[in-house]
Design a protein around this motif. Sequence first.
Motif, PDB file in Angstrom:
ATOM      1  N   LYS A 180       0.825  -1.202   0.000  1.00  0.00           N
ATOM      2  CA  LYS A 180       0.000   0.000   0.000  1.00  0.00           C
ATOM      3  C   LYS A 180       0.865   1.262   0.000  1.00  0.00           C
ATOM      4  O   LYS A 180       0.602   2.216  -0.750  1.00  0.00           O
ATOM      5  CB  LYS A 180      -0.911  -0.018   1.227  1.00  0.00           C
ATOM      6  N   GLU A 181       1.898   1.278   0.828  1.00  0.00           N
ATOM      7  CA  GLU A 181       2.780   2.453   0.869  1.00  0.00           C
ATOM      8  C   GLU A 181       3.493   2.645  -0.470  1.00  0.00           C
ATOM      9  O   GLU A 181       3.652   3.780  -0.936  1.00  0.00           O
ATOM     10  CB  GLU A 181       3.802   2.267   1.988  1.00  0.00           C
ATOM     11  N   ASN A 182       3.896   1.564  -1.111  1.00  0.00           N
ATOM     12  CA  ASN A 182       4.563   1.665  -2.411  1.00  0.00           C
ATOM     13  C   ASN A 182       3.627   2.224  -3.471  1.00  0.00           C
ATOM     14  O   ASN A 182       4.003   3.082  -4.280  1.00  0.00           O
ATOM     15  CB  ASN A 182       5.069   0.280  -2.814  1.00  0.00           C
ATOM     16  N   MET A 183       2.376   1.755  -3.480  1.00  0.00           N
ATOM     17  CA  MET A 183       1.397   2.251  -4.452  1.00  0.00           C
ATOM     18  C   MET A 183       1.076   3.721  -4.214  1.00  0.00           C
ATOM     19  O   MET A 183       0.907   4.499  -5.157  1.00  0.00           O
ATOM     20  CB  MET A 183       0.119   1.410  -4.376  1.00  0.00           C
ATOM     21  N   THR A 184       0.999   4.108  -2.937  1.00  0.00           N
ATOM     22  CA  THR A 184       0.748   5.520  -2.627  1.00  0.00           C
ATOM     23  C   THR A 184       1.891   6.400  -3.117  1.00  0.00           C
ATOM     24  O   THR A 184       1.680   7.502  -3.662  1.00  0.00           O
ATOM     25  CB  THR A 184       0.561   5.682  -1.113  1.00  0.00           C
ATOM     26  N   SER A 185       3.119   5.916  -2.927  1.00  0.00           N
ATOM     27  CA  SER A 185       4.275   6.668  -3.403  1.00  0.00           C
ATOM     28  C   SER A 185       4.280   6.798  -4.932  1.00  0.00           C
ATOM     29  O   SER A 185       4.553   7.875  -5.483  1.00  0.00           O
ATOM     30  CB  SER A 185       5.551   5.974  -2.919  1.00  0.00           C
ATOM     31  N   GLN A 186       3.962   5.708  -5.624  1.00  0.00           N
ATOM     32  CA  GLN A 186       3.889   5.758  -7.096  1.00  0.00           C
ATOM     33  C   GLN A 186       2.778   6.699  -7.569  1.00  0.00           C
ATOM     34  O   GLN A 186       2.936   7.418  -8.577  1.00  0.00           O
ATOM     35  CB  GLN A 186       3.669   4.347  -7.650  1.00  0.00           C
ATOM     36  N   ARG A 187       1.667   6.713  -6.857  1.00  0.00           N
ATOM     37  CA  ARG A 187       0.565   7.615  -7.222  1.00  0.00           C
ATOM     38  C   ARG A 187       0.993   9.075  -7.103  1.00  0.00           C
ATOM     39  O   ARG A 187       0.706   9.891  -7.979  1.00  0.00           O
ATOM     40  CB  ARG A 187      -0.623   7.339  -6.310  1.00  0.00           C
ATOM     41  N   GLY A 188       1.706   9.427  -6.026  1.00  0.00           N
ATOM     42  CA  GLY A 188       2.194  10.795  -5.870  1.00  0.00           C
ATOM     43  C   GLY A 188       3.182  11.161  -6.971  1.00  0.00           C
ATOM     44  O   GLY A 188       3.175  12.296  -7.477  1.00  0.00           O
ATOM     45  N   LEU A 189       4.047  10.190  -7.363  1.00  0.00           N
ATOM     46  CA  LEU A 189       5.006  10.463  -8.436  1.00  0.00           C
ATOM     47  C   LEU A 189       4.305  10.711  -9.766  1.00  0.00           C
ATOM     48  O   LEU A 189       4.680  11.632 -10.525  1.00  0.00           O
ATOM     49  CB  LEU A 189       5.969   9.274  -8.555  1.00  0.00           C
ATOM     50  N   LYS A 191       1.266  11.878 -10.144  1.00  0.00           N
ATOM     51  CA  LYS A 191       0.616  13.199 -10.069  1.00  0.00           C
ATOM     52  C   LYS A 191       1.622  14.315 -10.321  1.00  0.00           C
ATOM     53  O   LYS A 191       1.335  15.308 -10.992  1.00  0.00           O
ATOM     54  CB  LYS A 191      -0.037  13.377  -8.703  1.00  0.00           C
ATOM     55  N   SER A 192       2.831  14.160  -9.776  1.00  0.00           N
ATOM     56  CA  SER A 192       3.856  15.178  -9.976  1.00  0.00           C
ATOM     57  C   SER A 192       4.238  15.282 -11.454  1.00  0.00           C
ATOM     58  O   SER A 192       4.390  16.388 -11.993  1.00  0.00           O
ATOM     59  CB  SER A 192       5.078  14.831  -9.127  1.00  0.00           C
ATOM     60  N   ILE A 193       4.382  14.126 -12.125  1.00  0.00           N
ATOM     61  CA  ILE A 193       4.719  14.136 -13.560  1.00  0.00           C
ATOM     62  C   ILE A 193       3.603  14.778 -14.363  1.00  0.00           C
ATOM     63  O   ILE A 193       3.846  15.570 -15.291  1.00  0.00           O
ATOM     64  CB  ILE A 193       4.992  12.700 -14.038  1.00  0.00           C
ATOM     65  N   GLN A 194       2.371  14.452 -13.989  1.00  0.00           N
ATOM     66  CA  GLN A 194       1.232  15.016 -14.717  1.00  0.00           C
ATOM     67  C   GLN A 194       1.167  16.524 -14.560  1.00  0.00           C
ATOM     68  O   GLN A 194       0.889  17.270 -15.524  1.00  0.00           O
ATOM     69  CB  GLN A 194      -0.066  14.384 -14.213  1.00  0.00           C
ATOM     70  N   SER A 195       1.449  17.022 -13.359  1.00  0.00           N
ATOM     71  CA  SER A 195       1.416  18.475 -13.148  1.00  0.00           C
ATOM     72  C   SER A 195       2.529  19.165 -13.940  1.00  0.00           C
ATOM     73  O   SER A 195       2.327  20.254 -14.498  1.00  0.00           O
ATOM     74  CB  SER A 195       1.555  18.773 -11.655  1.00  0.00           C
ATOM     75  N   VAL A 197       3.802  18.110 -16.792  1.00  0.00           N
ATOM     76  CA  VAL A 197       3.392  18.086 -18.204  1.00  0.00           C
ATOM     77  C   VAL A 197       2.370  19.182 -18.492  1.00  0.00           C
ATOM     78  O   VAL A 197       2.431  19.880 -19.519  1.00  0.00           O
ATOM     79  CB  VAL A 197       2.823  16.699 -18.565  1.00  0.00           C
ATOM     80  N   ASN A 198       1.406  19.353 -17.567  1.00  0.00           N
ATOM     81  CA  ASN A 198       0.413  20.406 -17.751  1.00  0.00           C
ATOM     82  C   ASN A 198       1.059  21.788 -17.739  1.00  0.00           C
ATOM     83  O   ASN A 198       0.684  22.692 -18.527  1.00  0.00           O
ATOM     84  CB  ASN A 198      -0.650  20.326 -16.661  1.00  0.00           C
ATOM     85  N   THR A 199       2.031  21.963 -16.873  1.00  0.00           N
ATOM     86  CA  THR A 199       2.717  23.257 -16.817  1.00  0.00           C
ATOM     87  C   THR A 199       3.453  23.556 -18.115  1.00  0.00           C
ATOM     88  O   THR A 199       3.419  24.684 -18.654  1.00  0.00           O
ATOM     89  CB  THR A 199       3.712  23.250 -15.641  1.00  0.00           C
ATOM     90  N   LEU A 200       4.135  22.542 -18.656  1.00  0.00           N
ATOM     91  CA  LEU A 200       4.833  22.719 -19.931  1.00  0.00           C
ATOM     92  C   LEU A 200       3.852  22.999 -21.072  1.00  0.00           C
ATOM     93  O   LEU A 200       4.130  23.802 -21.967  1.00  0.00           O
ATOM     94  CB  LEU A 200       5.661  21.469 -20.251  1.00  0.00           C
TER      95      LEU A 200
END
Length: 242
Positions: A180-189, A191-195, A197-200
Amino acid sequence: MAAGSSNYWEDLRKQARQLETELDLKLVSYSKLCTSYSCHGDGLDTTPLLNGSNQDRMFNTMGVEIEQLLVKLTGINDKMAECTSVSGMTSHNAALMHTLQRHRDILQDYTQEFHKTKGNFLAVREREDLLGSLKKEMETYKSSSGINNRRTELFLKEHEHLRNSDHLLDDTISIAMATKENMTSQRGLLKSIQSRVNTLANRFPAINNLIQRINLRKRRDSFILGGVIGVCTILLLLYAFH
């Protein structure tokens, strides 16, 4: 009188030597009997011998015989002591006293050896009786508590199984928590990549405009540089022909 006393003395000495020889043989057999009983008592198996009572009877009978021989030898020594004071024996008194003392020492040694062997036998037999009674008590206790021991053993095995299951469940929960902790960490990563990309994507038009301005300025600089080079060339040609 002296000859009679001398013969009497010699007869007493023969009796003393005979008793001493008999005592020596009896004490050897007595000691062997005690040793055989002691060797059995020191063994790992504490089960009493089948002929233990026979050994006890033999030991007691032999002990009585030895005591009787010691009493007889003591009496002979006393008679020999009386003989040394008889008139007519004074000429040989020193030698007689020496012989008497030697017989007394032998009697004392035999007496000490007898009491020592008897004491050792009694100690071994007492220990055998104690060990035998303890073993009987232990066997009685085991036979009476056999069912309870079986139940206790089953309960212990069941408790061990439950404890192993508890450990396995704890390991499974730990693995699930880590996943669960690993999946939560991957989800945050993600989201960061998506943000990013949106900024670019939002900034892309402004960057495009900046690149176009840079290109226009480069073209203008190129035209200016080409004009300057052309003017300089014309001036050099005119100067050369004049």
